[in-house]
Design a protein around this motif. Structure first.
Motif, mmCIF file in Angstrom:
data_model
loop_
_atom_site.group_PDB
_atom_site.id
_atom_site.type_symbol
_atom_site.label_atom_id
_atom_site.label_comp_id
_atom_site.label_asym_id
_atom_site.label_seq_id
_atom_site.Cartn_x
_atom_site.Cartn_y
_atom_site.Cartn_z
ATOM 1 N N MET A 2 36.849 23.286 39.497
ATOM 2 C CA MET A 2 37.367 24.382 40.043
ATOM 3 C C MET A 2 36.839 25.468 39.825
ATOM 4 S SD MET A 2 41.340 25.460 41.106
ATOM 5 C CE MET A 2 41.849 23.592 41.657
ATOM 6 N N VAL A 3 36.431 26.346 40.984
ATOM 7 C CA VAL A 3 35.904 27.659 40.537
ATOM 8 C C VAL A 3 36.946 28.947 40.455
ATOM 9 C CG1 VAL A 3 34.261 29.300 41.652
ATOM 10 C CG2 VAL A 3 33.761 26.847 41.702
ATOM 11 N N LEU A 4 38.124 28.550 41.104
ATOM 12 C CA LEU A 4 39.213 29.528 40.866
ATOM 13 C C LEU A 4 39.372 29.807 39.605
ATOM 14 C CD1 LEU A 4 41.418 31.110 42.047
ATOM 15 C CD2 LEU A 4 43.034 29.082 41.735
ATOM 16 N N THR A 5 39.078 29.044 38.601
ATOM 17 C CA THR A 5 39.497 29.263 37.203
ATOM 18 C C THR A 5 38.415 30.507 36.547
ATOM 19 O OG1 THR A 5 37.816 27.657 36.539
ATOM 20 C CG2 THR A 5 40.292 26.826 36.414
ATOM 21 N N ASP A 6 37.257 30.586 37.424
ATOM 22 C CA ASP A 6 36.595 32.012 37.262
ATOM 23 C C ASP A 6 37.243 33.201 37.276
ATOM 24 O OD1 ASP A 6 34.516 30.191 36.552
ATOM 25 O OD2 ASP A 6 33.574 30.334 38.198
ATOM 26 N N PHE A 7 38.432 33.116 38.132
ATOM 27 C CA PHE A 7 39.015 34.488 38.560
ATOM 28 C C PHE A 7 40.242 34.483 37.545
ATOM 29 C CE2 PHE A 7 36.523 33.193 42.200
ATOM 30 C CZ PHE A 7 35.706 34.488 42.653
ATOM 31 N N LEU A 8 40.682 33.549 36.881
ATOM 32 C CA LEU A 8 41.958 33.897 36.097
ATOM 33 C C LEU A 8 41.927 34.461 34.738
ATOM 34 C CD1 LEU A 8 43.412 30.029 36.363
ATOM 35 C CD2 LEU A 8 43.826 31.804 37.676
ATOM 36 N N SER A 17 46.473 33.925 56.453
ATOM 37 C CA SER A 17 46.582 35.464 56.266
ATOM 38 C C SER A 17 45.208 36.209 56.366
ATOM 39 C CB SER A 17 47.076 35.697 54.940
ATOM 40 O OG SER A 17 47.514 36.888 54.615
ATOM 41 N N LEU A 18 45.303 37.405 57.027
ATOM 42 C CA LEU A 18 44.159 38.253 57.060
ATOM 43 C C LEU A 18 43.142 37.378 58.032
ATOM 44 C CD1 LEU A 18 43.687 39.568 53.626
ATOM 45 C CD2 LEU A 18 44.335 40.916 55.462
ATOM 46 N N ASN A 19 43.754 36.537 58.978
ATOM 47 C CA ASN A 19 42.748 36.059 59.900
ATOM 48 C C ASN A 19 41.728 34.891 58.997
ATOM 49 O OD1 ASN A 19 43.482 37.053 62.147
ATOM 50 N ND2 ASN A 19 42.571 39.009 61.814
ATOM 51 N N ASP A 20 42.488 34.317 58.079
ATOM 52 C CA ASP A 20 41.547 33.480 57.392
ATOM 53 C C ASP A 20 42.487 32.328 56.784
ATOM 54 O OD1 ASP A 20 39.146 32.228 56.255
ATOM 55 O OD2 ASP A 20 38.653 34.205 55.067
ATOM 56 N N HIS A 21 41.961 31.362 56.188
ATOM 57 C CA HIS A 21 42.720 30.137 55.685
ATOM 58 C C HIS A 21 42.541 30.133 54.287
ATOM 59 C CE1 HIS A 21 43.366 29.194 59.847
ATOM 60 N NE2 HIS A 21 42.892 27.901 59.616
ATOM 61 N N PHE A 22 43.626 30.162 53.679
ATOM 62 C CA PHE A 22 43.636 30.523 51.934
ATOM 63 C C PHE A 22 44.457 29.152 51.266
ATOM 64 C CE2 PHE A 22 42.973 34.839 53.301
ATOM 65 C CZ PHE A 22 42.033 35.003 52.417
ATOM 66 N N PHE A 23 44.268 28.816 50.139
ATOM 67 C CA PHE A 23 45.299 28.290 49.434
ATOM 68 C C PHE A 23 46.013 29.209 48.473
ATOM 69 C CE2 PHE A 23 42.384 24.860 49.837
ATOM 70 C CZ PHE A 23 43.045 23.826 50.155
ATOM 71 N N LEU A 28 47.821 34.385 43.939
ATOM 72 C CA LEU A 28 46.404 34.475 44.407
ATOM 73 C C LEU A 28 46.564 33.773 45.617
ATOM 74 C CD1 LEU A 28 44.876 33.074 40.861
ATOM 75 C CD2 LEU A 28 45.080 35.591 41.662
ATOM 76 N N LEU A 29 45.622 34.356 46.705
ATOM 77 C CA LEU A 29 45.117 33.804 47.803
ATOM 78 C C LEU A 29 43.809 33.420 47.595
ATOM 79 C CD1 LEU A 29 47.675 35.578 48.580
ATOM 80 C CD2 LEU A 29 46.898 34.945 50.701
ATOM 81 N N TYR A 30 43.264 32.157 47.657
ATOM 82 C CA TYR A 30 41.857 31.956 47.511
ATOM 83 C C TYR A 30 41.276 30.993 48.304
ATOM 84 C CZ TYR A 30 37.915 29.698 45.004
ATOM 85 O OH TYR A 30 36.610 29.258 44.513
ATOM 86 N N ARG A 31 39.878 31.150 48.841
ATOM 87 C CA ARG A 31 39.244 30.168 49.702
ATOM 88 C C ARG A 31 37.893 30.164 49.329
ATOM 89 N NH1 ARG A 31 35.397 32.654 51.969
ATOM 90 N NH2 ARG A 31 35.575 34.412 53.322
ATOM 91 N N ARG A 32 37.068 29.064 49.389
ATOM 92 C CA ARG A 32 35.577 29.009 49.287
ATOM 93 C C ARG A 32 35.161 28.356 50.412
ATOM 94 N NH1 ARG A 32 32.395 26.739 44.031
ATOM 95 N NH2 ARG A 32 31.800 28.662 44.076
ATOM 96 N N ARG A 33 34.194 28.864 50.633
ATOM 97 C CA ARG A 33 33.272 28.504 52.012
ATOM 98 C C ARG A 33 32.072 28.463 51.769
ATOM 99 N NH1 ARG A 33 35.640 32.159 56.741
ATOM 100 N NH2 ARG A 33 37.557 31.151 57.117
ATOM 101 N N GLY A 34 31.277 27.647 52.451
ATOM 102 C CA GLY A 34 29.684 27.432 52.310
ATOM 103 C C GLY A 34 29.337 25.937 51.497
ATOM 104 N N ASP A 66 33.081 32.907 47.863
ATOM 105 C CA ASP A 66 34.475 33.048 47.706
ATOM 106 C C ASP A 66 35.154 34.173 48.237
ATOM 107 O OD1 ASP A 66 34.272 30.662 46.049
ATOM 108 O OD2 ASP A 66 33.482 31.781 44.492
ATOM 109 N N ARG A 67 36.651 34.108 48.605
ATOM 110 C CA ARG A 67 37.334 35.124 48.635
ATOM 111 C C ARG A 67 38.785 35.027 48.039
ATOM 112 N NH1 ARG A 67 39.159 37.184 54.739
ATOM 113 N NH2 ARG A 67 39.958 39.065 54.030
ATOM 114 N N ILE A 68 39.059 36.004 47.217
ATOM 115 C CA ILE A 68 40.387 36.143 46.609
ATOM 116 C C ILE A 68 41.106 37.403 46.495
ATOM 117 C CG2 ILE A 68 39.296 36.769 44.324
ATOM 118 C CD1 ILE A 68 41.166 34.501 43.087
#
Length: 112
Positions: A1-7, A22-28, A37-43, A49-51
């Protein structure tokens, strides 16, 4: 999981929600022992990534509401020291679970 890069070093995830809006986007939505943390990954080929992160100790108030008649939605509003975050919206059960879980990690004297 790439989220660990942000921890932070030693930071651990204690809660993960289903997808929320939230913010017109979908997050976990994640709660760690230090932050939310609100996190999403696209592509597929080019990852994007957006966090969004806020420290638990900076949270000053939270408000939970429900809206809708047939298709109920839960709404969580969080206010920190510096700003009011955009509402977090999703299925009632998902948003209520976030609100209930956050109660465990926020000190009672923090909330006003």
């Amino acid at each position: 999981m790439v989220l660990t890069d942000f921890l932070y070093p030693g930071e651990t995830i204690v809660f993960q929600s289903n997808k929320i809006e939230s913010l017109n986007d979908h997050f976990f939505f994640y709660i760690t022992d230090q932050r939310i943390l609100l996190y999403r990954r696209r592509g597929v080929l080019f990852k994007n990534d957006r966090i969004i992160a806020e420290r638990l100790e900076d949270i000053r108030s939270m408000r939970y509401d429900e809206t809708g008649i047939l298709r109920k939605r839960g709404i969580l509003r969080i206010e920190t020291l510096s700003k009011k975050m955009d509402p977090i919206v999703g299925k009632v059960a998902d948003i209520k679970a976030i609100w209930q879980e956050m109660q465990k990690y926020i000190k009672k004297d923090q909330l006003t």
